[in-house]
Each structure stands twice: as C-alpha cells, then as structure tokens.
Design a protein around this motif. Structure first.
Motif, PDB file in Angstrom:
ATOM      1  N   MET A 286       0.840  -1.183   0.000  1.00 33.58           N
ATOM      2  CA  MET A 286       0.000   0.000   0.000  1.00 33.58           C
ATOM      3  C   MET A 286       0.883   1.243   0.000  1.00 33.58           C
ATOM      4  O   MET A 286       1.869   1.310   0.718  1.00 33.58           O
ATOM      5  N   SER A 287       0.520   2.224  -0.805  1.00 34.68           N
ATOM      6  CA  SER A 287       1.272   3.475  -0.894  1.00 34.68           C
ATOM      7  C   SER A 287       1.038   4.329   0.348  1.00 34.68           C
ATOM      8  O   SER A 287       0.112   4.094   1.123  1.00 34.68           O
ATOM      9  N   ALA A 288       1.869   5.347   0.484  1.00 34.13           N
ATOM     10  CA  ALA A 288       1.689   6.301   1.574  1.00 34.13           C
ATOM     11  C   ALA A 288       0.387   7.065   1.364  1.00 34.13           C
ATOM     12  O   ALA A 288      -0.032   7.296   0.234  1.00 34.13           O
ATOM     13  N   PRO A 289      -0.274   7.463   2.446  1.00 41.18           N
ATOM     14  CA  PRO A 289      -1.519   8.220   2.311  1.00 41.18           C
ATOM     15  C   PRO A 289      -1.276   9.535   1.562  1.00 41.18           C
ATOM     16  O   PRO A 289      -0.222  10.149   1.695  1.00 41.18           O
ATOM     17  N   VAL A 290      -2.260   9.937   0.776  1.00 44.38           N
ATOM     18  CA  VAL A 290      -2.169  11.176   0.003  1.00 44.38           C
ATOM     19  C   VAL A 290      -3.270  12.112   0.490  1.00 44.38           C
ATOM     20  O   VAL A 290      -4.447  11.731   0.552  1.00 44.38           O
ATOM     21  N   ARG A 291      -2.893  13.329   0.828  1.00 43.70           N
ATOM     22  CA  ARG A 291      -3.855  14.337   1.297  1.00 43.70           C
ATOM     23  C   ARG A 291      -4.263  15.190   0.099  1.00 43.70           C
ATOM     24  O   ARG A 291      -3.408  15.724  -0.606  1.00 43.70           O
ATOM     25  N   VAL A 292      -5.583  15.300  -0.126  1.00 45.68           N
ATOM     26  CA  VAL A 292      -6.105  16.092  -1.249  1.00 45.68           C
ATOM     27  C   VAL A 292      -7.230  17.003  -0.764  1.00 45.68           C
ATOM     28  O   VAL A 292      -7.837  16.747   0.274  1.00 45.68           O
ATOM     29  N   GLN A 293      -7.475  18.033  -1.541  1.00 44.43           N
ATOM     30  CA  GLN A 293      -8.585  18.959  -1.284  1.00 44.43           C
ATOM     31  C   GLN A 293      -9.604  18.812  -2.408  1.00 44.43           C
ATOM     32  O   GLN A 293      -9.244  18.921  -3.582  1.00 44.43           O
ATOM     33  N   ILE A 294     -10.847  18.566  -2.038  1.00 37.61           N
ATOM     34  CA  ILE A 294     -11.934  18.493  -3.014  1.00 37.61           C
ATOM     35  C   ILE A 294     -13.088  19.325  -2.481  1.00 37.61           C
ATOM     36  O   ILE A 294     -13.612  19.062  -1.388  1.00 37.61           O
ATOM     37  N   PHE A 295     -13.444  20.336  -3.233  1.00 42.49           N
ATOM     38  CA  PHE A 295     -14.582  21.198  -2.903  1.00 42.49           C
ATOM     39  C   PHE A 295     -14.482  21.743  -1.480  1.00 42.49           C
ATOM     40  O   PHE A 295     -15.425  21.764  -0.721  1.00 42.49           O
ATOM     41  N   GLY A 296     -13.243  22.157  -1.132  1.00 43.84           N
ATOM     42  CA  GLY A 296     -13.027  22.797   0.159  1.00 43.84           C
ATOM     43  C   GLY A 296     -12.853  21.854   1.334  1.00 43.84           C
ATOM     44  O   GLY A 296     -12.726  22.301   2.469  1.00 43.84           O
ATOM     45  N   GLN A 297     -12.866  20.551   1.079  1.00 35.83           N
ATOM     46  CA  GLN A 297     -12.701  19.590   2.165  1.00 35.83           C
ATOM     47  C   GLN A 297     -11.432  18.773   1.931  1.00 35.83           C
ATOM     48  O   GLN A 297     -11.090  18.466   0.793  1.00 35.83           O
ATOM     49  N   THR A 298     -10.774  18.419   3.015  1.00 37.13           N
ATOM     50  CA  THR A 298      -9.550  17.634   2.937  1.00 37.13           C
ATOM     51  C   THR A 298      -9.881  16.155   3.110  1.00 37.13           C
ATOM     52  O   THR A 298     -10.651  15.776   3.992  1.00 37.13           O
ATOM     53  N   TYR A 299      -9.267  15.340   2.246  1.00 31.86           N
ATOM     54  CA  TYR A 299      -9.431  13.888   2.320  1.00 31.86           C
ATOM     55  C   TYR A 299      -8.050  13.247   2.320  1.00 31.86           C
ATOM     56  O   TYR A 299      -7.144  13.723   1.638  1.00 31.86           O
ATOM     57  N   VAL A 300      -7.916  12.176   3.060  1.00 34.54           N
ATOM     58  CA  VAL A 300      -6.686  11.391   3.045  1.00 34.54           C
ATOM     59  C   VAL A 300      -7.021  10.093   2.316  1.00 34.54           C
ATOM     60  O   VAL A 300      -7.879   9.329   2.751  1.00 34.54           O
ATOM     61  N   ILE A 301      -6.341   9.884   1.205  1.00 41.48           N
ATOM     62  CA  ILE A 301      -6.602   8.733   0.349  1.00 41.48           C
ATOM     63  C   ILE A 301      -5.493   7.711   0.544  1.00 41.48           C
ATOM     64  O   ILE A 301      -4.312   8.034   0.415  1.00 41.48           O
ATOM     65  N   ARG A 302      -5.886   6.486   0.819  1.00 42.15           N
ATOM     66  CA  ARG A 302      -4.929   5.385   0.949  1.00 42.15           C
ATOM     67  C   ARG A 302      -5.239   4.363  -0.130  1.00 42.15           C
ATOM     68  O   ARG A 302      -6.392   4.110  -0.435  1.00 42.15           O
ATOM     69  N   GLY A 303      -4.218   3.777  -0.688  1.00 38.73           N
ATOM     70  CA  GLY A 303      -4.434   2.756  -1.700  1.00 38.73           C
ATOM     71  C   GLY A 303      -3.166   2.480  -2.472  1.00 38.73           C
ATOM     72  O   GLY A 303      -2.070   2.848  -2.059  1.00 38.73           O
ATOM     73  N   GLU A 304      -3.342   1.850  -3.606  1.00 40.32           N
ATOM     74  CA  GLU A 304      -2.210   1.426  -4.428  1.00 40.32           C
ATOM     75  C   GLU A 304      -1.827   2.452  -5.502  1.00 40.32           C
ATOM     76  O   GLU A 304      -0.817   2.283  -6.164  1.00 40.32           O
ATOM     77  N   LEU A 305      -2.634   3.464  -5.690  1.00 37.19           N
ATOM     78  CA  LEU A 305      -2.373   4.442  -6.747  1.00 37.19           C
ATOM     79  C   LEU A 305      -1.261   5.397  -6.333  1.00 37.19           C
ATOM     80  O   LEU A 305      -1.118   5.729  -5.157  1.00 37.19           O
ATOM     81  N   GLY A 306      -0.506   5.866  -7.307  1.00 34.48           N
ATOM     82  CA  GLY A 306       0.577   6.814  -7.046  1.00 34.48           C
ATOM     83  C   GLY A 306       0.051   8.175  -6.608  1.00 34.48           C
ATOM     84  O   GLY A 306      -1.063   8.569  -6.940  1.00 34.48           O
ATOM     85  N   GLU A 307       0.869   8.881  -5.861  1.00 38.36           N
ATOM     86  CA  GLU A 307       0.469  10.174  -5.311  1.00 38.36           C
ATOM     87  C   GLU A 307       0.066  11.171  -6.393  1.00 38.36           C
ATOM     88  O   GLU A 307      -0.975  11.823  -6.285  1.00 38.36           O
ATOM     89  N   SER A 308       0.858  11.291  -7.438  1.00 37.47           N
ATOM     90  CA  SER A 308       0.543  12.282  -8.474  1.00 37.47           C
ATOM     91  C   SER A 308      -0.762  11.930  -9.186  1.00 37.47           C
ATOM     92  O   SER A 308      -1.542  12.819  -9.539  1.00 37.47           O
ATOM     93  N   TYR A 309      -1.021  10.641  -9.372  1.00 37.75           N
ATOM     94  CA  TYR A 309      -2.262  10.223 -10.029  1.00 37.75           C
ATOM     95  C   TYR A 309      -3.473  10.511  -9.138  1.00 37.75           C
ATOM     96  O   TYR A 309      -4.491  11.018  -9.615  1.00 37.75           O
ATOM     97  N   VAL A 310      -3.353  10.234  -7.846  1.00 36.80           N
ATOM     98  CA  VAL A 310      -4.447  10.520  -6.910  1.00 36.80           C
ATOM     99  C   VAL A 310      -4.733  12.019  -6.898  1.00 36.80           C
ATOM    100  O   VAL A 310      -5.897  12.447  -6.928  1.00 36.80           O
ATOM    101  N   LYS A 311      -3.680  12.821  -6.873  1.00 39.43           N
ATOM    102  CA  LYS A 311      -3.872  14.279  -6.879  1.00 39.43           C
ATOM    103  C   LYS A 311      -4.516  14.746  -8.175  1.00 39.43           C
ATOM    104  O   LYS A 311      -5.356  15.659  -8.172  1.00 39.43           O
ATOM    105  N   LYS A 312      -4.148  14.128  -9.286  1.00 39.43           N
ATOM    106  CA  LYS A 312      -4.748  14.475 -10.569  1.00 39.43           C
ATOM    107  C   LYS A 312      -6.242  14.135 -10.566  1.00 39.43           C
ATOM    108  O   LYS A 312      -7.071  14.934 -11.014  1.00 39.43           O
ATOM    109  N   LEU A 313      -6.596  12.953 -10.058  1.00 29.09           N
ATOM    110  CA  LEU A 313      -8.005  12.558  -9.981  1.00 29.09           C
ATOM    111  C   LEU A 313      -8.787  13.503  -9.070  1.00 29.09           C
ATOM    112  O   LEU A 313      -9.893  13.927  -9.403  1.00 29.09           O
ATOM    113  N   ALA A 314      -8.200  13.819  -7.921  1.00 28.64           N
ATOM    114  CA  ALA A 314      -8.866  14.716  -6.976  1.00 28.64           C
ATOM    115  C   ALA A 314      -9.077  16.095  -7.588  1.00 28.64           C
ATOM    116  O   ALA A 314     -10.154  16.694  -7.427  1.00 28.64           O
TER     117      ALA A 314
END
Length: 96
Positions: free
Chosen positions: A1-29
């Motif tokens: 499992m990758s390191a947790p990724v912190r993202v902002q979506i619509f003014g709220q912060t989410y911590v995403i955990r999973g197998e996806l790379g950090e840059s890809y998670v940020k791009k999706l968010a």
C-alpha cells in the motif's frame, strides 16, 4: 500500500490510501474538484452532497461516452481489417 495522500476536493480535505501513485491521486482529486466547482457555479448550489452527485453523474456520462466511442472505433477497425483480409485473400487466389 502506498503512503496516504492528502487532497482537497470542494473545500474539504481527504486522506486517500491505496495502491495508486500520489501524483495520479492528486490528478483525480483535482478533476473531481474541478467538476464539482463547475457544477456548483452552473447551478448556484453550495450543497456538497448535491454537487458530488451531479459531478459523479457528469463523470459517469464522460466515461460511458468514451467507452461508446472506443467501441465504435474498434468495430470500424474490425470491419476494415475484414475488408483488407478479403482483398488479400482475393489477390492470393488470383496469383495462385
């Protein structure tokens, strides 16, 4: 499992955990955030849940449209390949 990724979506912060790379998670968010903000601007809604559902519908529509386009292109390529095969077979018969 990758390191947790912190993202902002619509003014709220989410911590995403999973197998996806950090840059890809940020791009999706960022994409989801962009969709939610566009819908919020277009509908003048500030309701996060409503914006999220409408954004999900818009993204689902994009996915289904892309899948249909891909399927249509695959069918066209299949038809063209069959026509080419027929032409090759005819040419081979004529030279035999």
């Amino acid at each position: 499992m990758s390191a947790p990724v912190r993202v902002q979506i619509f003014g709220q912060t989410y911590v995403i955990r999973g197998e996806l790379g950090e840059s890809y998670v940020k791009k999706l968010a960022a994409y989801v955030d962009e969709k939610m903000r566009a819908i919020s601007d277009a509908t003048s809604t500030v309701d996060t849940q409503k914006a999220a559902v409408l954004a999900a519908l818009a993204i689902a529509d994009e996915l289904h449209s892309a899948q249909k386009d891909r399927s249509d292109r695959e069918e066209l390529l299949r038809e063209q390949a069959e026509r080419c095969l027929t032409l090759v077979e005819r040419a081979l018969k004529q030279t035999a």
